[in-house]
Scaffold this active site. Structure first.
Site, PDB file in Angstrom:
ATOM      1  N   GLY A  95      83.578  31.963  69.368  1.00 29.68           N
ATOM      2  CA  GLY A  95      82.287  31.581  69.924  1.00 29.68           C
ATOM      3  C   GLY A  95      82.139  32.023  71.363  1.00 29.68           C
ATOM      4  O   GLY A  95      81.089  32.540  71.765  1.00 29.68           O
ATOM      5  N   TYR A 141      89.738  22.421  53.293  1.00 22.71           N
ATOM      6  CA  TYR A 141      89.190  23.507  54.113  1.00 22.71           C
ATOM      7  C   TYR A 141      88.255  24.370  53.268  1.00 22.71           C
ATOM      8  O   TYR A 141      87.138  24.701  53.686  1.00 22.71           O
ATOM      9  CB  TYR A 141      90.325  24.348  54.693  1.00 22.71           C
ATOM     10  CG  TYR A 141      89.849  25.537  55.501  1.00 22.71           C
ATOM     11  CD1 TYR A 141      89.228  25.360  56.733  1.00 22.71           C
ATOM     12  CD2 TYR A 141      90.020  26.842  55.031  1.00 22.71           C
ATOM     13  CE1 TYR A 141      88.792  26.449  57.483  1.00 22.71           C
ATOM     14  CE2 TYR A 141      89.589  27.932  55.766  1.00 22.71           C
ATOM     15  CZ  TYR A 141      88.975  27.730  56.988  1.00 22.71           C
ATOM     16  OH  TYR A 141      88.543  28.816  57.714  1.00 22.71           O
ATOM     17  N   GLY A 144      80.885  25.583  69.522  1.00 21.01           N
ATOM     18  CA  GLY A 144      82.289  25.983  69.513  1.00 21.01           C
ATOM     19  C   GLY A 144      82.555  27.171  70.423  1.00 21.01           C
ATOM     20  O   GLY A 144      82.880  28.260  69.943  1.00 21.01           O
ATOM     21  N   SER A 187      84.127  31.341  55.809  1.00 25.74           N
ATOM     22  CA  SER A 187      85.432  31.990  55.697  1.00 25.74           C
ATOM     23  C   SER A 187      85.662  32.375  54.242  1.00 25.74           C
ATOM     24  O   SER A 187      85.136  31.725  53.331  1.00 25.74           O
ATOM     25  CB  SER A 187      86.542  31.024  56.137  1.00 25.74           C
ATOM     26  OG  SER A 187      87.821  31.485  55.741  1.00 25.74           O
ATOM     27  N   GLY A 230      88.564  31.757  74.860  1.00 27.92           N
ATOM     28  CA  GLY A 230      89.533  32.412  74.008  1.00 27.92           C
ATOM     29  C   GLY A 230      89.162  32.459  72.544  1.00 27.92           C
ATOM     30  O   GLY A 230      89.768  33.206  71.769  1.00 27.92           O
TER      31      GLY A 230
END
Length: 306
Positions: free
Chosen positions: A38, A190, A31, A163, A35
């Site tokens: 990673g 998620y 990944g 996360s 921008g």
């Protein structure tokens, strides 16, 4: 505190501190689109003379752009480009074979950074709910397939980017695939994938710690650029999140990948550059870690025993 770092610390400053630990390492990061976290991570550590940066992602043009940026920053640092689609197990297996064929005898650090967030119900090529299938199952398969390269390192590390969203949903062992797509809850899905990242990390530490593998999971923080994707799953309004710069969000990546103080905290979950001693029930049960490993083996059709 295990390290001197906190919520204000920056990846660039931490990399300066840990420069001697970065130098000479072979690092594979998934990944790395320009921008993103990673890309910022690999561009930051490139300044500290790693031996080789292996850049993995779905788009060859995007990973080439990151390689070009590294060449402009540190032309002496070698790069390899690896096309990796975490939503296709066949392609993952092909990519893993490519890695195993590399002349480099070992990979010192694997950073499983790639991930997707929310969105409508979609599936991988194999029919697995996309967030669980890409964020966890894809990385699970890839990591285990390239394990020979990691075990060839004198001190291998595996970093799984999770996360704090893990508390939005546990691993739904009885209905991990949200079979009734009409009742799909994107944020619960998620959460499931991010809880899985933490549980996977614990399994790696348990199963491979005796072989020298150190594994860590982490919450990078929320970058302002993620706002459109993140939305407001908790209903708190923008004030519910403390946003960081990309340099701030990549800080914990650098700690987990290179800080020697992490050696005695195998399997730990990190936030703000430090080990977190309390983890919510969605991601703290050792029995769930083993159950997830067995489910993952089933979904990839292959056993991984160490």
């Amino acid at each position: 505190m295990v390290t001197p770092y906190n919520a204000e610390s920056l990846a660039s400053s931490i990399a300066d501190d840990l420069s001697s630990s970065i130098g000479g390492k072979v690092v594979l990061t998934t990944g790395v689109s320009p921008g993103g976290l990673g890309a910022h991570f690999v561009e930051t550590i490139a300044k500290h003379k790693p031996k080789l940066l292996i850049l993995a992602g779905r788009s060859s043009s995007k990973i080439q752009a990151t390689a070009d940026k590294i060449a402009s920053i540190a032309p002496e640092v070698g790069t390899k480009l690896l096309v990796l689609d975490l939503a296709s197990q066949a392609q993952i297996r092909s990519a893993a074979q490519e890695v195993l064929s590399y002349a480099e005898p070992a990979i010192d650090v694997l950073v499983n950074n790639a991930g997707i967030m929310a969105g409508p119900y979609r599936t991988t090529v194999e029919g697995i709910e996309l967030q669980f299938g890409s964020n966890h199952i894809g990385h699970y398969l890839f990591t285990n397939l390239i394990m020979p390269k990691l075990l060839a390192s004198p001190a291998p590390r595996i970093v799984n980017v999770s996360s704090t969203g893990y508390y939005l949903g546990p691993v739904r062992f009885e209905d991990w695939n949200f079979e009734d797509g009409k009742k799909y809850k994107q944020w619960e899905a998620y959460g499931q994938s991010k809880a899985a990242n933490i549980l996977f990390t614990k399994s790696l530490a348990t199963k491979l710690g005796g072989k020298g593998v150190k594994a860590y999971s982490l919450h990078p923080g929320v970058a302002g650029t993620n706002l459109a994707e993140l939305g407001d799953p908790l209903g708190t309004g923008e004030g519910g999140f403390k946003f960081k710069t990309v340099d701030g969000c990549a800080a914990t990546h650098v700690v987990a990948a290179f800080d020697p103080r992490m050696e005695t905290y195998n399997g730990a979950y990190l936030e703000d550059g430090n080990v977190q001693t309390k983890i919510g029930s969605n991601a703290s049960n050792p029995a769930d870690a083993e159950r997830l490993w067995e489910l993952s083996e089933k979904l990839v059709g292959q056993k991984f025993e160490y």
